[in-house]
Design an enzyme around this catalytic site. Structure first.
Site, PDB file in Angstrom:
ATOM      1  CB  CYS A  99      21.999  17.282  47.673  1.00  0.00           C
ATOM      2  SG  CYS A  99      23.124  18.223  46.913  1.00  0.00           S
ATOM      3  CG  HIS A 150      22.610  22.577  46.359  1.00  0.00           C
ATOM      4  ND1 HIS A 150      21.836  21.219  46.273  1.00  0.00           N
ATOM      5  CD2 HIS A 150      21.618  23.301  46.649  1.00  0.00           C
ATOM      6  CE1 HIS A 150      20.467  21.222  46.537  1.00  0.00           C
ATOM      7  NE2 HIS A 150      20.335  22.570  46.760  1.00  0.00           N
ATOM      8  CG  ASN A 210      21.861  11.767  47.975  1.00  0.00           C
ATOM      9  OD1 ASN A 210      21.881  13.144  48.026  1.00  0.00           O
ATOM     10  ND2 ASN A 210      21.217  11.297  47.098  1.00  0.00           N
TER      11      ASN A 210
END
Length: 700
Positions: A94, A150, A319
């Site tokens: 990620c 993130h 991903n």
């Protein structure tokens, strides 16, 4: 029975379309006018609205254009009417992908190559980088981010509204509860070396606590408790589009929470998948359908508010799919977190009313870093000179030769050296790339050892009864690393050791491939360019790549002028199979998992061909290069032709030594740019108890 199931699924799709349409009371914009027509290969005269959607952990086999069992009518319509990208690459996990997307840089050049950012890790994406939204703001774009961040939040400086976004609605950490929007953590015992332990809500051990992670810009939003996040984000975007002027160019970044663990979705979305015994897979596919519904709502809102006619929509995964959480990458090898194709080749497409070539399937090489320069070019802006991406727009929409023919999958030397590089059709893996299993989806119809070969067992009905092959479920050897000696050993585990799954064996053969990967029925509009240029390492011109031998001339090969695109066809593969004496093996294992989700599924164990070549077996020049790269003389390397063999079954190291040398030289050229991974221990100061029970900046 099969037809009734088919009819039930059709009715479900129709009901979902009607439901989301009725729930979107938008009014048309009076300023909606189509943009002027554009010439092929040139950006539109009016900067387009850019909508960039990122699915979280969506696997290769989790989209309906690869797997007809998946229900995503809105995404499939967008993809089929746009450009489907069949060789679009992302990072294995990620944070590295999001870093590459928004910076245009390979993660190994900015210290973000190793793993995700943990929630209590006092660091973020390098503040010296000029991010994509900042470059778009320079040319007048309004920028909005809705969903998952993130990329760090220990300081406000790392957060979205300080990194180029005018507004942000979403969460800072890597995953959370879809309904409460709380993120759990155990500060006393979290092991930062174990990604699964610290990043997945449902894996946290006893003693965990949960805190809110949802913000409207900088303000915590406590009003959405009980609202499923996929609905929540779609509703926010609808409101956003209602309130803005479609004449002002917009960059809308939509990194969905879906379909990352924890596996949570309203029950109505799992009803079409009741025939699938694996409960993880049922829930996961329901989550995919719920995300698809949200995408449909967003696109409808774009149309009604006057944004759609001059828009470019990009959709990608971040991903490969995480197979232990219901995702699937079949028939590709590997999963999220690995350098195999299953971890890095991502589903993606472009959709736009201004495309001159809708209905195209593209097989040109695309890397996630390319979106920065491509989108800034569309916006008539300037991208930084030091980025790794290239502008792909002309090659997407016109006959221009693809600007990218080589790339770095990743380089990571944090604990042990592992890397993957590609030039043309050849991919080289150095070191341990991660577990290399092939994981068939549970929804496949199986041939069991209890039935004659070719006769299906009692299997779920196909989405299209009477169509499609009976597919074998195939398990091939994975590899795990012994930490004591670094050796690789075979491990026949279909998902992971944590699943403790034992399944019933099935028969298969090399000729009985489950999927025609090369899309035999692809659109006639597929453009396959014969041009094979190589981008420069300077990133500013598209001239040929020059390889420089780094070993002493006396040791180097006399010639490195081998054609990197030398043909490898089926005859080569069969010859290798014969010479190596390898063959497909089947095995049966008995036992039954305690969960109903795992019952009645079959596996076959297969061996790959020539998948075990070590440094000591190679010539001196290659040994010198590997020693220079890895500082070891026992690194394992693998070479695959991923155009002819995208499933990575046939290791060509022993056949194409000259190709190996060129790829190693490319890796050597990139090593001076390597920046050690910027990872720090988690700190107790991040505890949300210090911030009124909300995950918050202010602790670094």
């Amino acid at each position: 029975m099969a037809w009734s199931m088919h009819l039930r699924r059709i009715v479900w799709v129709v009901v979902m379309v009607i439901t989301y349409t009725a729930a979107t009371p938008l009014t048309p914009s009076s300023s909606s006018t189509p943009p002027p027509p554009t010439s092929p290969g040139t950006p539109p005269p009016v900067p387009p609205h850019i909508i960039f959607m990122v699915a979280d952990d969506l696997g290769w086999n989790d989209v309906s254009w690869h797997n007809p069992q998946v229900l995503m009518p809105h995404l499939e319509s967008l993809a089929r009417d746009g450009i489907i990208l069949e060789q679009s690459y992302v990072q294995p996990i990620c944070t590295p992908t999001r870093s590459a997307l928004l910076s245009g840089r390979y993660p190994f050049t900015i210290g973000r190559q190793n793993s995700i950012l943990q929630h209590a890790e006092p660091v973020g994406l390098d503040l010296q980088l000029k991010l994509l939204p900042q470059a778009l703001k320079d040319v007048g774009y309004q920028t909005h981010a809705v969903g998952k961040w993130h990329l760090g939040f220990c300081s406000w400086d790392y957060t979205p509204t300080m990194r180029g976004f005018d507004t942000f609605y979403g969460y800072y950490t890597g995953s959370e509860d879809y309904n409460t929007h709380h993120r759990s953590h155990v500060f006393e015992s979290c092991n930062t070396s174990n990604v699964d332990h610290c990043s997945d809500l449902d894996d946290a051990p006893g003693g965990k606590k949960e805190w809110l992670d949802l913000r409207n810009n900088k303000t915590p939003d406590r009003s959405q408790d009980g609202v499923y996040s996929t609905y929540m984000f779609a509703s926010y975007i609808e409101d956003l589009l209602r309130t803005r002027n479609p004449e002002d160019p917009m960059f809308l970044y939509v990194p969905f929470q879906s379909v990352h663990a924890p596996l949570m979705v309203p029950e109505k979305y799992t009803e079409p998948f009741v025939h699938i015994k694996n409960s993880y897979r049922r829930t996961y596919l329901g989550m995919v359908s719920a995300m698809d519904e949200a995408v449909g709502r967003v696109v409808e809102a774009l149309k009604i508010t006057g944004h759609y006619d001059n828009s470019v929509i990009i959709f990608t995964t971040d991903n490969g799919g995480q197979t232990i959480h219901g995702a699937n990458n079949w028939p590709l090898r590997g999963r999220k977190g690995t350098l195999w194709e299953g971890g890095t080749r991502g589903v993606a497409f472009i959709h736009s009313p201004i495309l001159p070539n809708p209905g195209t399937i593209s097989h040109q090489l695309v890397h996630v870093t390319d979106w920065y320069k491509t989108l800034v070019g569309l916006a008539k802006g300037e991208a930084p000179e030091d980025i790794d991406g290239v502008d792909q727009w002309s090659s997407f929409v016109d006959s221009a030769p693809p600007p990218r023919t080589h790339m770095i999958y990743n380089i990571d030397n944090t604990t042990q050296f592992k890397a993957a590089v590609r030039i043309g059709k050849y991919k080289l893996l150095v070191g341990f790339p991660g577990k290399g299993e092939w994981t068939p989806p549970p929804e496949l119809r199986l041939n069991t050892v209890d039935a004659p070969l070719g006769q299906p067992n009692e299997s779920p009905p196909s989405r299209h009864p009477g169509q499609g092959p009976v597919l074998p479920q195939v398990l091939l050897p994975t590899e795990t690393e012994d930490p004591k000696d670094g050796q690789l050993e075979k491990d026949y585990d279909v998902l992971s050791s944590s699943d403790s799954v034992r399944r019933k064996g099935v028969k298969s053969s090399l000729e009985d491939r489950a999927l025609n990967y090369h899309q035999a029925n692809s659109s006639s509009k597929i453009r396959k360019s014969s041009h094979r240029h190589l981008i420069s390492t300077k990133r500013t011109d598209a001239g040929p790549f020059v390889f420089i031998s780094t070993v002493p001339k006396s040791r180097a090969s006399s010639s490195l002028s081998v054609d990197i695109d030398a043909d490898i066809d089926a005859a080569d593969i069969l010859s290798l199979q014969d010479n190596k004496g390898k063959h497909i093996e089947s095995a049966q294992s008995n036992g039954r998992d305690t969960k109903d989700a795992r019952e009645g599924e079959g596996v076959v164990k297969r061996k790959t061909i020539s998948d075990n070549v070590w440094t000591q077996e190679l010539d001196v020049a290659i040994q010198e290069l590997l020693l220079q790269i890895t500082k070891k003389n026992d690194a394992k390397i693998r070479l695959y032709n991923v155009e002819e063999d995208p499933e990575e079954r046939v290791d060509l190291v022993s056949v194409h030594m000259e190709v190996v040398k060129k790829l190693l030289q490319y890796l050597v050229e990139e090593l001076p740019r390597y920046v050690p991974a910027h990872t720090l221990p988690e700190v107790p100061e991040a505890n949300p108890d210090n911030f009124d029970g909300v995950w918050s900046p202010g602790w670094c």
